[in-house]
Design an enzyme around this catalytic site. Structure first.
Site, PDB file in Angstrom:
ATOM      1  N   HIS A 264       0.813  -1.215   0.000  1.00 39.26           N
ATOM      2  CA  HIS A 264       0.000   0.000   0.000  1.00 39.26           C
ATOM      3  C   HIS A 264       0.853   1.275   0.000  1.00 39.26           C
ATOM      4  CE1 HIS A 264      -3.807   1.819  -0.124  1.00 39.26           C
ATOM      5  NE2 HIS A 264      -4.449   1.052   0.744  1.00 39.26           N
TER       6      HIS A 264
ATOM      7  N   ASP B 127      -2.041   1.921  -4.938  1.00 42.59           N
ATOM      8  CA  ASP B 127      -3.333   2.319  -4.382  1.00 42.59           C
ATOM      9  C   ASP B 127      -4.371   1.237  -4.643  1.00 42.59           C
ATOM     10  OD1 ASP B 127      -2.286   4.747  -3.555  1.00 42.59           O
ATOM     11  OD2 ASP B 127      -2.779   5.734  -5.445  1.00 42.59           O
TER      12      ASP B 127
END
Length: 433
Positions: free
Chosen positions: A405, A409
């Site tokens: 992450h 995204d």
């Protein structure tokens, strides 16, 4: 008599130390020149070290699981003649060779061996002479030779199991066969109805490949904030196409591989990745640099007797489905037999992991650090679905993706999977430029 010091040579991978996986000798044993003395593990492979001299072993560097620095003493051997020390790694004429050339007590030097000999400890086998045993129903089984890896033999020795009493389920005795022997005893397979099997407590030292896996997985989960996205894909048309391709090309004949789902999935991944370059990337979190790769070097998570290994399909984007199928089979066989080369086990930019028929409903795979994504197809199942007002049978598969992450995204990961889904549900587009 004199003392010969055999120092751990440079194994040719730019490493500073290697782990002792197992000893083939013990203090007091007599060894001959070129006799295997130890299995040493680097980050990528297990290297079998051979004695450059003949003599009596008087000292070993440590126990399995210990680390030995390059150039440090590995074994001390009492030999005839004057005391001689093996050269340091920088002085060795053939760095990385098994049985590195060293100054021996005589004037004759052994011929250097070309390059390192990599072999997984799960591959080296020892014949246990033929034996008679009873099958579960009491019938006699023909005498035959039985094979077992060093790791299996070592575990059997620790457990006090006579390998001649163990019934192999395949071409050699495996850890699962030892488990079955512990569960069911001699005969393996018989258990009185209504009784649960007992087995002794077992303490297993985490070393070698299993320790590498543990360290890598811990580092991945510790450093990477994972998130996982799962989507259901209708692969009915894809499965029909796969069956047609197999039938049309005579899959399985003349060495031609049978197409599984994986080559078709890889084609879809490679066609979509140019639009999502952040997924085909490696993240150096210490330097704060993300490298987005133009070529797809696809890692294939492969289960072996020694643990999980990740051989790499180089330039997967340049291969057709048949070439991919052949390379998948070749690399998987090399990994499972310990013949995979060091360069075939490193440099992946994205990893694909599949449990095959054990695929489950959904998975949350752990990223192969320093990559930023890993893809996991799950089991194909047939279920009723609505097509308009009609209910029809469809073959469905969930596709999982775990991402870093910090780099990827959620929107990008989901968009990537949806793009792959469109290709898999309309597979004719897989073959359109």
């Amino acid at each position: 008599m004199a003392l010969f010091t055999f120092k751990l040579p440079d194994i040719g991978e730019g490493i500073s130390e290697a782990e002792i996986v197992g000893w083939h000798v013990k203090v007091g044993d007599r060894v001959e020149e070129d006799q295997p003395i130890a299995d040493m593990m680097t980050d990528k492979a297990t290297v079998e070290m051979e004695s450059p001299v003949a003599g009596i072993v008087v000292r070993l560097a440590g126990e399995p699981g210990d680390q030995v620095a390059i150039g440090a003493m590995l074994v001390e051997i009492e030999v005839e003649g004057e005391a001689v020390a093996a050269p340091s790694p920088s002085e060795a004429e053939v760095p990385g060779a098994v049985g590195i050339e060293a100054a021996t007590p005589t004037s004759v030097r052994p011929e250097p061996v070309e390059g390192p000999s990599f072999s997984s400890s799960a591959v080296a086998v020892e014949k246990v002479e033929g034996f008679d045993r009873l099958s579960p129903n009491g019938g006699e089984v023909a005498t035959s030779a039985v094979l077992a890896s060093p790791a299996v033999r070592a575990r059997a020795k620790e457990l006090g199991i006579d390998l001649s009493q163990v019934k192999p389920t395949g071409d050699r005795i495996r850890h699962a066969d030892l488990d079955a022997y512990l569960l069911y005893g001699q005969g393996q397979g018989y258990r009185p109805a209504g009784r649960s099997a007992k087995r002794a407590d077992e303490t297993v030292k985490v070393i070698g490949m299993r320790r590498r896996i543990a360290e890598n997985m811990a580092a991945s989960k510790r450093h990477i904030p994972h998130f996982t996205y799962v989507e259901e894909i209708d692969v009915t048309a894809l499965e029909e196409l796969r069956e047609q391709l197999n039938a049309g090309r005579g899959a399985g004949e003349n060495g031609r591989p049978k197409l599984t789902m994986l080559p078709l999935l890889i084609v879809a991944i490679c066609k979509v990745l140019p639009d999502f370059p952040m997924l085909n990337a490696r993240y150096d979190d210490e330097a704060g640099v993300v490298t987005r790769h133009g070529s797809v070097h696809l890692g294939m998570a492969t289960q072996t007797d020694a643990g999980l290994m990740v051989p790499v399909i180089r330039d997967a984007q340049d291969r057709n489905v048949w070439q991919l199928a052949s390379e998948i089979r070749r690399l998987a066989d090399a990994a499972r037999t310990g013949k995979a080369k060091s360069e075939e086990l490193s440099g992946s930019t994205l990893t694909l992991t599949s449990l095959g028929p054990l695929g489950g409903i959904a998975t949350t795979p752990v990223i192969n650090r320093p990559e930023v994504a890993i893809i996991g197809p799950n089991r194909v199942i047939e279920r009723p679905v609505f097509r308009g007002k009609d209910i029809v049978a469809a073959k469905l598969m969930n596709l999982s993706i775990s991402c870093d992450h910090r780099v990827v995204d959620g929107w990008d990961a989901a968009s990537f999977v949806q793009a792959v889904r469109k290709l898999l549900e309309a597979p004719a587009f897989l073959f359109v430029g």
